[in-house]
Write an enzyme that holds these catalytic residues in place. Structure first.
Site, mmCIF file in Angstrom:
data_model
loop_
_atom_site.group_PDB
_atom_site.id
_atom_site.type_symbol
_atom_site.label_atom_id
_atom_site.label_comp_id
_atom_site.label_asym_id
_atom_site.label_seq_id
_atom_site.Cartn_x
_atom_site.Cartn_y
_atom_site.Cartn_z
ATOM 1 N N LYS A 121 0.822 -1.217 0.000
ATOM 2 C CA LYS A 121 0.000 0.000 0.000
ATOM 3 C C LYS A 121 0.856 1.267 0.000
ATOM 4 O O LYS A 121 0.613 2.195 -0.770
ATOM 5 C CB LYS A 121 -0.921 0.014 1.219
ATOM 6 C CG LYS A 121 -1.962 -1.072 1.258
ATOM 7 C CD LYS A 121 -2.900 -0.918 2.431
ATOM 8 C CE LYS A 121 -2.227 -1.163 3.767
ATOM 9 N NZ LYS A 121 -1.816 -2.560 3.964
ATOM 10 N N THR A 122 1.824 1.317 0.900
ATOM 11 C CA THR A 122 2.635 2.531 1.035
ATOM 12 C C THR A 122 3.398 2.826 -0.244
ATOM 13 O O THR A 122 3.433 3.970 -0.718
ATOM 14 C CB THR A 122 3.610 2.393 2.219
ATOM 15 O OG1 THR A 122 2.857 2.264 3.435
ATOM 16 C CG2 THR A 122 4.516 3.604 2.323
ATOM 17 N N GLU A 165 -3.588 5.995 1.423
ATOM 18 C CA GLU A 165 -3.372 4.607 1.799
ATOM 19 C C GLU A 165 -4.566 4.158 2.640
ATOM 20 O O GLU A 165 -4.927 4.813 3.616
ATOM 21 C CB GLU A 165 -2.070 4.492 2.589
ATOM 22 C CG GLU A 165 -1.693 3.080 2.960
ATOM 23 C CD GLU A 165 -0.296 2.997 3.558
ATOM 24 O OE1 GLU A 165 -0.062 2.058 4.347
ATOM 25 O OE2 GLU A 165 0.544 3.853 3.239
#
Length: 466
Positions: A121-122, A165
């Protein structure tokens, strides 16, 4: 013009303001004109960056830190019910707002892209933030890690796109209503909140159900969990775009060609057009993240070739295979990987990157959370077998209390059973000397885990250079 600040967010107080998710929201609110205050257990570069923007940051937690005119207290799931500032807010009738609700409020009136998945995600959110910025679109973004400096995990931009995110760990991603959602993968994790894969699938179905009508879901065609989620979805009012190396992928990856710490990626788009672009971080999983970002941008009608070129400007985010330095011919890289899938992916990427040098990979691994170690300790140990040698620290507890019988031995025993060369070490202070005695020129040291193992990189480099 900045979107209006909700009345409850005009003078917010953040408990744990230095955390990755909390500090980003605090930064954006400060940039929009809110009078932000908060507290954290210890000082940090992130806290100092918030002070430089005008926020008030207290050290330690005490009821008197909560200003009399605070309009809301913002908390994350990590804040315990007995926190004195939280107790004071309830006694005084001050609204308590979860971090996810605060972030959802910041997206109102904009075009949100929400990036979800068990892993990646990051990185994917960062890729989108950097590439959209390179195109001059001035996006707002909130990321779970710093791009290149403390406080760079978030930004209020004057453009219409907001990239966020979306955290599934506590189901907080159910609060968002994105125009475009990305699901990178779906696996069982966060065992304190999810008891089974069925619960995970149900949670991601709820997230996908929040996509705005007429919006787009970008989802992996390769990951088994993502494919299962796609099969379960019953929405005909959104477009579902799959991506990956599978033959039935809508955005299909035709080739990934590694070049040391970079890769060239060739894809065919849903339009049938073929393009090749560079991903400036190593590893097949990062190439997949970049293609997911590309597909999301195309869903917002951005020119594919321009976006692909802009994605090449992304050079990494802190703690995601971040090069900390080199000393005595040894490179030290920091990895946030703490789940077996992430550990395996990063070790395979590093192995590919140093294949031509013949160097060895030495890992300093710190397990994160007792519950995760209890459920996945065997798989963590098996992942460490991909390194040439590993040192395993004690478990970093974060928000959890110890679980009887759950220690790092679960990992070291599994690693040895898988044929790994692994050494347990409870004393973090002993690591620099230990690693210096193990390395030789050409080797690569990987500090790995989601806790404070990241602090060891500079100390190891200092010891190697002594």
């Amino acid at each position: 013009m900045a979107p209006a600040i909700p009345a409850t967010m005009e003078r917010p107080h953040f408990i744990g303001i230095g955390g990755a998710g909390m500090s980003g929201i605090a930064k954006i609110l400060t940039q929009r004109g809110a009078r932000v205050a908060g507290s954290d257990a210890k000082d940090s570069a992130t806290a100092q960056a918030l002070r430089a923007l005008g926020a008030t940051v207290h050290l330690g937690h005490a009821a008197e830190h909560l200003a009399p005119d605070a309009t809301a207290v913002v908390v994350s799931s990590a804040i315990r019910p007995d926190n004195p500032e939280l107790a004071a807010a309830r006694e005084r009738g001050i609204p308590v707002v979860h971090r996810s609700d605060a972030l959802a409020a910041l997206m109102e009136g904009l075009r949100p892209i929400a990036v979800a998945g068990t892993h990646g995600k990051t990185t994917t959110t960062s890729m989108l933030a950097v590439s959209l910025g390179a195109l001059g679109l001035k996006p707002s973004y909130a990321i779970g890690g710093d791009l290149d400096a403390p406080g760079s995990n978030a930004e209020h931009g004057s453009g219409q796109i907001f990239v966020a995110e979306a955290d599934e760990s506590d189901r907080s991603f159910h609060k968002y209503a994105p125009e475009v959602a990305i699901v990178l993968n779906v696996e069982l994790d966060h065992h304190a909140n999810y008891a089974s894969m069925d619960e995970i699938y149900a949670s991601f179905e709820t997230f996908a159900g929040r996509i705005r009508p007429g919006g787009t879901l970008v989802i992996s065609a390769d990951h088994p969990g993502a494919r299962e989620l796609t099969a379960r979805l019953k929405r005909d009012d959104i477009e579902i775009v799959t991506y990956g190396e599978s033959k039935d992928a809508g955005v299909r990856i035709l080739q990934i060609t590694p070049h040391g710490l970079t890769s060239d990626v060739t894809v065919t788009l849903t339009s049938g057009k073929i393009l090749t672009f560079t991903v400036s971080v190593p590893g097949r999983h990062y190439a997949h993240n970049a293609v997911a970002a590309l597909a999301a941008g195309v869903a917002l009608d951005l020119p594919p070739h321009q976006l692909a070129d802009a994605l090449g400007k992304y050079t990494g985010v802190k703690r995601r295979l971040q090069l900390k330095g080199e000393a005595a011919g040894v490179q030290v890289i920091d990895s946030y990987a703490h789940h077996p899938t992430e550990m395996t992916a990063d070790l395979e990427a590093i192995r590919c990157a140093i294949a031509e040098t013949g160097g060895r990979i030495l890992v300093v691994f710190q397990p994160h959370l007792y519950s995760r170690t209890q459920e996945l300790g065997t798989e963590m140990g098996q992942a460490l077998a991909l390194a040439d040698a590993s040192v395993v620290l004690d478990i970093y507890p974060a928000r959890e209390d110890p679980i009887p019988g759950v220690t790092s031995a679960l990992i070291t025993d599994a690693a040895r059973a898988a044929g790994a060369d692994v050494t347990p070490e409870a004393d973090k202070a002993a690591i620099p000397d230990l690693i210096a005695g193990m390395t030789r020129p050409g080797d690569l040291v990987l500090t790995m885990g989601a806790g404070d193992v990241t602090d060891l990189g500079p100390a190891i480099l200092s010891r190697l250079g002594a």
